[in-house]
Design a protein around this motif. Structure first.
Motif, short mmCIF file in Angstrom:
data_model
loop_
_atom_site.label_atom_id
_atom_site.label_comp_id
_atom_site.label_asym_id
_atom_site.label_seq_id
_atom_site.Cartn_x
_atom_site.Cartn_y
_atom_site.Cartn_z
N GLN A 95 0.83 -1.21 0.00
CA GLN A 95 0.00 0.00 0.00
C GLN A 95 0.87 1.26 0.00
N ALA A 96 1.94 1.24 0.81
CA ALA A 96 2.85 2.39 0.85
C ALA A 96 3.51 2.58 -0.52
N PHE A 97 3.97 1.48 -1.11
CA PHE A 97 4.61 1.54 -2.42
C PHE A 97 3.66 2.12 -3.47
N LEU A 98 2.44 1.58 -3.51
CA LEU A 98 1.52 1.99 -4.57
C LEU A 98 1.05 3.43 -4.40
N LYS A 99 0.98 3.90 -3.15
CA LYS A 99 0.64 5.31 -2.95
C LYS A 99 1.78 6.20 -3.47
N ASP A 100 3.00 5.79 -3.24
CA ASP A 100 4.14 6.55 -3.77
C ASP A 100 4.17 6.51 -5.30
N VAL A 101 3.84 5.35 -5.86
CA VAL A 101 3.80 5.22 -7.32
C VAL A 101 2.73 6.16 -7.89
N GLU B 158 -7.87 3.76 -5.20
CA GLU B 158 -7.89 2.92 -3.99
C GLU B 158 -8.54 1.57 -4.29
N ARG B 159 -9.66 1.64 -5.01
CA ARG B 159 -10.37 0.40 -5.35
C ARG B 159 -9.49 -0.47 -6.25
N TYR C 155 -5.93 -5.18 -6.90
CA TYR C 155 -4.60 -5.73 -7.16
C TYR C 155 -4.17 -6.64 -6.01
N LEU C 156 -4.33 -6.15 -4.76
CA LEU C 156 -3.89 -6.93 -3.60
C LEU C 156 -4.65 -8.24 -3.47
N ASN C 157 -5.94 -8.17 -3.80
CA ASN C 157 -6.75 -9.38 -3.81
C ASN C 157 -6.22 -10.36 -4.88
N ARG D 151 4.54 -5.66 -11.78
CA ARG D 151 3.12 -5.72 -12.10
C ARG D 151 2.34 -4.58 -11.45
N SER D 152 2.58 -4.36 -10.15
CA SER D 152 1.77 -3.37 -9.44
C SER D 152 2.20 -1.94 -9.80
#
Ligand SMILES: [Zn+2]
Length: 292
Positions: free
Chosen positions: A76-82, A115-116, A121-123, A177-178
Protein backbone atom coordinates in the motif's frame (compact mmCIF):
# COMPACT_ATOMS: atom_id res chain seq x y z
CA UNK A 1 7.88 11.08 -23.09
CA UNK A 2 10.93 8.80 -22.91
CA UNK A 3 12.27 6.23 -20.49
CA UNK A 4 14.01 9.10 -18.69
CA UNK A 5 10.64 10.21 -17.38
CA UNK A 6 10.50 6.89 -15.55
CA UNK A 7 13.51 7.64 -13.34
CA UNK A 8 11.36 8.39 -10.30
CA UNK A 9 9.29 5.22 -10.71
CA UNK A 10 12.39 3.11 -11.24
CA UNK A 11 13.88 4.52 -8.06
CA UNK A 12 10.71 3.68 -6.11
CA UNK A 13 10.71 0.12 -7.46
CA UNK A 14 14.31 -0.28 -6.44
CA UNK A 15 13.86 1.25 -2.97
CA UNK A 16 10.82 -0.88 -2.19
CA UNK A 17 12.28 -4.14 -3.46
CA UNK A 18 13.99 -5.18 -0.20
CA UNK A 19 11.10 -4.33 2.16
CA UNK A 20 8.59 -6.03 -0.18
CA UNK A 21 10.85 -9.09 -0.38
CA UNK A 22 11.18 -9.21 3.41
CA UNK A 23 7.42 -8.94 3.86
CA UNK A 24 6.85 -11.87 1.49
CA UNK A 25 9.65 -13.82 3.19
CA UNK A 26 7.86 -13.49 6.54
CA UNK A 27 4.66 -14.87 5.01
CA UNK A 28 6.55 -17.70 3.27
CA UNK A 29 8.34 -18.64 6.51
CA UNK A 30 5.01 -18.87 8.33
CA UNK A 31 3.55 -20.93 5.48
CA UNK A 32 6.49 -23.36 5.52
CA UNK A 33 6.14 -23.90 9.29
CA UNK A 34 2.36 -24.44 9.04
CA UNK A 35 2.46 -26.74 6.01
CA UNK A 36 5.36 -28.77 7.48
CA UNK A 37 3.37 -29.30 10.67
CA UNK A 38 0.37 -30.38 8.61
CA UNK A 39 2.56 -32.81 6.68
CA UNK A 40 3.69 -34.43 9.93
CA UNK A 41 0.12 -34.55 11.15
CA UNK A 42 -1.53 -36.00 8.05
CA UNK A 43 1.05 -37.74 5.95
CA UNK A 44 2.63 -39.34 9.03
CA UNK A 45 -0.54 -41.38 9.11
CA UNK A 46 -0.39 -41.84 5.34
CA UNK A 47 -3.50 -39.78 4.72
CA UNK A 48 -3.30 -37.58 1.65
CA UNK A 49 -7.01 -36.83 2.03
CA UNK A 50 -6.45 -35.20 5.39
CA UNK A 51 -3.70 -33.08 3.88
CA UNK A 52 -6.00 -32.02 1.03
CA UNK A 53 -8.63 -30.91 3.52
CA UNK A 54 -5.97 -28.97 5.43
CA UNK A 55 -4.83 -27.18 2.25
CA UNK A 56 -8.36 -26.28 1.30
CA UNK A 57 -8.92 -24.44 4.56
CA UNK A 58 -5.41 -23.09 4.90
CA UNK A 59 -5.23 -21.42 1.48
CA UNK A 60 -8.73 -20.03 1.56
CA UNK A 61 -8.29 -18.47 5.02
CA UNK A 62 -5.08 -18.63 7.09
CA UNK A 63 -2.57 -17.93 4.35
CA UNK A 64 -4.70 -15.13 2.94
CA UNK A 65 -4.71 -13.49 6.38
CA UNK A 66 -0.97 -13.98 6.65
CA UNK A 67 -0.32 -12.25 3.31
CA UNK A 68 -2.68 -9.47 4.28
CA UNK A 69 -0.92 -8.94 7.59
CA UNK A 70 2.67 -9.23 6.33
CA UNK A 71 2.54 -7.79 2.81
CA UNK A 72 -0.38 -5.41 2.37
CA UNK A 73 1.02 -2.47 4.38
CA UNK A 74 4.26 -2.26 2.37
CA UNK A 75 2.45 -2.73 -0.97
CA UNK A 76 0.00 0.00 0.00
CA UNK A 77 2.85 2.39 0.85
CA UNK A 78 4.61 1.54 -2.42
CA UNK A 79 1.52 1.99 -4.57
CA UNK A 80 0.64 5.31 -2.95
CA UNK A 81 4.14 6.55 -3.77
CA UNK A 82 3.80 5.22 -7.32
CA UNK A 83 0.49 7.05 -7.72
CA UNK A 84 2.04 10.28 -6.51
CA UNK A 85 5.13 9.93 -8.68
CA UNK A 86 3.12 9.00 -11.79
CA UNK A 87 0.69 11.88 -11.34
CA UNK A 88 3.46 14.45 -11.07
CA UNK A 89 5.85 13.72 -13.90
CA UNK A 90 3.62 14.13 -16.90
CA UNK A 91 4.02 17.74 -18.08
CA UNK A 92 0.93 18.01 -20.31
CA UNK A 93 -1.20 17.38 -17.25
CA UNK A 94 -0.20 20.72 -15.85
CA UNK A 95 -3.05 23.16 -16.25
CA UNK A 96 -3.14 26.93 -16.53
CA UNK A 97 -4.76 28.62 -13.54
CA UNK A 98 -4.80 32.40 -13.67
CA UNK A 99 -1.59 32.56 -15.67
CA UNK A 100 0.20 30.06 -13.43
CA UNK A 101 0.95 26.49 -14.42
CA UNK A 102 -0.08 24.02 -11.75
CA UNK A 103 -0.38 20.27 -11.64
CA UNK A 104 -3.76 18.79 -12.37
CA UNK A 105 -4.52 17.10 -9.09
CA UNK A 106 -6.67 14.03 -8.91
CA UNK A 107 -10.19 14.55 -7.56
CA UNK A 108 -11.50 12.67 -4.54
CA UNK A 109 -13.57 10.34 -6.70
CA UNK A 110 -10.54 9.55 -8.88
CA UNK A 111 -8.45 8.83 -5.80
CA UNK A 112 -11.21 6.54 -4.51
CA UNK A 113 -11.18 4.66 -7.79
CA UNK A 114 -7.41 4.21 -7.55
CA UNK A 115 -7.89 2.92 -3.99
CA UNK A 116 -10.37 0.40 -5.35
CA UNK A 117 -7.89 -0.59 -8.06
CA UNK A 118 -5.24 -1.11 -5.36
CA UNK A 119 -7.56 -3.34 -3.31
CA UNK A 120 -8.30 -5.33 -6.46
CA UNK A 121 -4.60 -5.73 -7.16
CA UNK A 122 -3.89 -6.93 -3.60
CA UNK A 123 -6.75 -9.38 -3.81
CA UNK A 124 -5.29 -10.64 -7.10
CA UNK A 125 -1.85 -10.98 -5.52
CA UNK A 126 -3.33 -13.06 -2.70
CA UNK A 127 -5.22 -15.25 -5.18
CA UNK A 128 -2.15 -15.78 -7.34
CA UNK A 129 -0.05 -16.67 -4.31
CA UNK A 130 -2.51 -19.10 -2.73
CA UNK A 131 -3.53 -20.85 -5.94
CA UNK A 132 0.13 -21.27 -6.89
CA UNK A 133 0.97 -22.83 -3.49
CA UNK A 134 -2.04 -25.10 -3.42
CA UNK A 135 -1.62 -26.05 -7.09
CA UNK A 136 2.04 -26.96 -6.64
CA UNK A 137 1.41 -29.05 -3.53
CA UNK A 138 -1.62 -30.77 -5.03
CA UNK A 139 0.23 -31.74 -8.18
CA UNK A 140 2.95 -33.37 -6.05
CA UNK A 141 0.27 -35.21 -4.06
CA UNK A 142 -1.27 -36.49 -7.31
CA UNK A 143 2.07 -37.43 -8.82
CA UNK A 144 3.48 -39.35 -5.84
CA UNK A 145 0.24 -40.59 -4.31
CA UNK A 146 1.37 -44.22 -4.59
CA UNK A 147 4.60 -43.84 -2.63
CA UNK A 148 4.12 -41.90 0.62
CA UNK A 149 7.83 -41.62 1.51
CA UNK A 150 8.72 -40.20 -1.86
CA UNK A 151 5.75 -37.81 -1.63
CA UNK A 152 6.86 -36.55 1.75
CA UNK A 153 10.39 -35.88 0.60
CA UNK A 154 9.21 -34.04 -2.53
CA UNK A 155 6.84 -31.90 -0.50
CA UNK A 156 9.56 -30.96 1.99
CA UNK A 157 11.91 -30.22 -0.88
CA UNK A 158 9.34 -27.86 -2.42
CA UNK A 159 8.85 -26.07 0.91
CA UNK A 160 12.59 -25.57 1.22
CA UNK A 161 12.72 -24.17 -2.29
CA UNK A 162 9.94 -21.71 -1.46
CA UNK A 163 11.81 -20.59 1.62
CA UNK A 164 14.97 -19.95 -0.35
CA UNK A 165 13.73 -18.47 -3.60
CA UNK A 166 10.09 -17.53 -3.62
CA UNK A 167 10.21 -14.14 -1.88
CA UNK A 168 12.90 -12.80 -4.20
CA UNK A 169 11.15 -14.00 -7.36
CA UNK A 170 7.75 -12.78 -6.25
CA UNK A 171 8.98 -9.38 -5.07
CA UNK A 172 10.51 -8.70 -8.49
CA UNK A 173 7.45 -9.89 -10.34
CA UNK A 174 4.82 -8.18 -8.20
CA UNK A 175 6.67 -4.87 -8.01
CA UNK A 176 6.76 -4.67 -11.82
CA UNK A 177 3.12 -5.72 -12.10
CA UNK A 178 1.77 -3.37 -9.44
CA UNK A 179 3.96 -0.40 -10.38
CA UNK A 180 2.95 -0.57 -14.05
CA UNK A 181 -0.68 -1.15 -13.14
CA UNK A 182 -0.92 1.74 -10.70
CA UNK A 183 0.97 4.14 -12.99
CA UNK A 184 -1.29 3.19 -15.89
CA UNK A 185 -4.47 3.68 -13.85
CA UNK A 186 -3.22 7.04 -12.59
CA UNK A 187 -2.38 8.24 -16.09
CA UNK A 188 -5.75 7.09 -17.42
CA UNK A 189 -7.44 9.18 -14.69
CA UNK A 190 -5.37 12.11 -15.86
CA UNK A 191 -6.59 11.75 -19.41
CA UNK A 192 -3.87 9.65 -21.06
CA UNK A 193 -5.35 7.78 -24.03
CA UNK A 194 -2.37 5.80 -25.36
CA UNK A 195 0.53 3.84 -23.86
CA UNK A 196 3.88 2.74 -25.18
CA UNK A 197 5.82 -0.38 -24.10
CA UNK A 198 9.42 0.26 -23.04
CA UNK A 199 11.83 -2.65 -22.78
CA UNK A 200 13.63 -3.13 -19.46
CA UNK A 201 15.17 0.31 -18.89
CA UNK A 202 18.24 -1.18 -17.26
CA UNK A 203 19.13 -3.13 -20.38
CA UNK A 204 17.58 -6.53 -19.66
CA UNK A 205 16.17 -7.56 -23.03
CA UNK A 206 14.73 -10.97 -23.64
CA UNK A 207 13.65 -11.53 -27.26
CA UNK A 208 9.98 -11.42 -26.31
CA UNK A 209 10.25 -8.05 -24.62
CA UNK A 210 12.48 -6.65 -27.35
CA UNK A 211 9.65 -7.49 -29.69
CA UNK A 212 7.21 -5.49 -27.56
CA UNK A 213 9.50 -2.46 -27.28
CA UNK A 214 7.89 0.67 -28.72
CA UNK A 215 4.51 -0.92 -29.30
CA UNK A 216 1.63 1.52 -28.67
CA UNK A 217 -1.93 0.72 -27.60
CA UNK A 218 -5.06 2.69 -26.71
CA UNK A 219 -5.85 2.72 -23.00
CA UNK A 220 -8.94 0.59 -23.66
CA UNK A 221 -6.87 -2.20 -25.24
CA UNK A 222 -4.40 -4.83 -24.06
CA UNK A 223 -0.87 -5.11 -25.37
CA UNK A 224 -1.56 -8.83 -25.57
CA UNK A 225 -4.86 -10.59 -25.04
CA UNK A 226 -5.31 -13.74 -23.02
CA UNK A 227 -4.68 -16.74 -25.25
CA UNK A 228 -2.51 -14.87 -27.72
CA UNK A 229 0.97 -16.12 -28.48
CA UNK A 230 3.90 -13.83 -29.00
CA UNK A 231 6.34 -15.34 -31.51
CA UNK A 232 9.96 -14.27 -31.77
CA UNK A 233 12.90 -15.24 -33.95
CA UNK A 234 16.50 -14.17 -34.24
CA UNK A 235 16.93 -12.64 -37.64
CA UNK A 236 19.98 -11.65 -39.69
CA UNK A 237 22.23 -9.21 -37.87
CA UNK A 238 20.93 -10.24 -34.43
CA UNK A 239 17.62 -8.50 -34.91
CA UNK A 240 14.73 -10.10 -33.11
CA UNK A 241 11.48 -10.33 -34.95
CA UNK A 242 8.09 -11.19 -33.53
CA UNK A 243 4.45 -11.66 -34.24
CA UNK A 244 1.24 -11.91 -32.32
CA UNK A 245 -1.29 -14.50 -33.34
CA UNK A 246 -4.40 -16.21 -31.97
CA UNK A 247 -7.37 -13.89 -32.26
CA UNK A 248 -6.36 -12.54 -35.65
CA UNK A 249 -7.36 -9.11 -34.39
CA UNK A 250 -3.83 -7.86 -34.61
CA UNK A 251 -1.73 -8.19 -37.73
CA UNK A 252 1.80 -9.51 -37.73
CA UNK A 253 3.25 -6.76 -39.93
CA UNK A 254 3.83 -4.35 -37.08
CA UNK A 255 7.14 -5.93 -36.30
CA UNK A 256 8.68 -7.85 -39.10
CA UNK A 257 6.73 -7.41 -42.31
CA UNK A 258 4.98 -9.93 -44.46
CA UNK A 259 7.94 -11.78 -45.95
CA UNK A 260 9.25 -13.23 -42.66
CA UNK A 261 6.49 -15.67 -41.88
CA UNK A 262 8.47 -18.89 -42.11
CA UNK A 263 8.05 -21.29 -39.20
CA UNK A 264 11.76 -22.05 -38.67
CA UNK A 265 13.46 -20.78 -35.56
CA UNK A 266 10.41 -19.20 -34.00
CA UNK A 267 9.70 -19.53 -30.30
CA UNK A 268 6.38 -18.66 -28.78
CA UNK A 269 5.18 -17.28 -25.44
CA UNK A 270 1.50 -17.84 -24.74
CA UNK A 271 -0.38 -15.31 -22.63
CA UNK A 272 -2.46 -16.46 -19.70
CA UNK A 273 -4.64 -13.51 -18.82
CA UNK A 274 -4.91 -10.16 -20.60
CA UNK A 275 -1.73 -8.12 -20.57
CA UNK A 276 -2.52 -4.41 -20.40
CA UNK A 277 1.02 -3.81 -19.13
CA UNK A 278 4.22 -5.71 -18.16
CA UNK A 279 5.26 -8.22 -16.90
CA UNK A 280 4.63 -10.85 -19.60
CA UNK A 281 6.99 -13.44 -18.11
CA UNK A 282 8.96 -14.14 -14.93
CA UNK A 283 11.83 -11.69 -14.71
CA UNK A 284 10.27 -9.18 -17.09
CA UNK A 285 11.31 -5.64 -16.10
CA UNK A 286 9.56 -3.69 -18.85
CA UNK A 287 7.59 -0.50 -18.27
CA UNK A 288 4.97 1.57 -20.00
CA UNK A 289 4.91 5.30 -20.65
CA UNK A 290 2.11 7.65 -21.73
CA UNK A 291 2.09 8.07 -25.50
CA UNK A 292 -0.72 10.53 -26.13
ZN1 LIG B 1 9.76 -7.51 -20.38
Amino acid sequence: VTAKALTGLLRLASNYHAPVRRSIQRAVNREVVDVSAALDRHLGERSADGFRVFMDGYYSRNMREQLQKQCFPIFQAFLKDVRKEASEFFTPLKVDVGGKTVLKLLETEELNELERWMRGYLNGFTNRYCSSSEGQLLSLVEKFNKSPDELLSHLHERLEEWKEKRAEKLASDEIIRSENGMAMQTWIKQGVKKFKWITGPKGHHCPFCSAMNGRVIKSSENFLDSGETLYVKKAEGGIVAASVSASGKKGVEWLFGKENKGGEGWSGLKMFGDKAHPPIHKGCVCRIVPAG
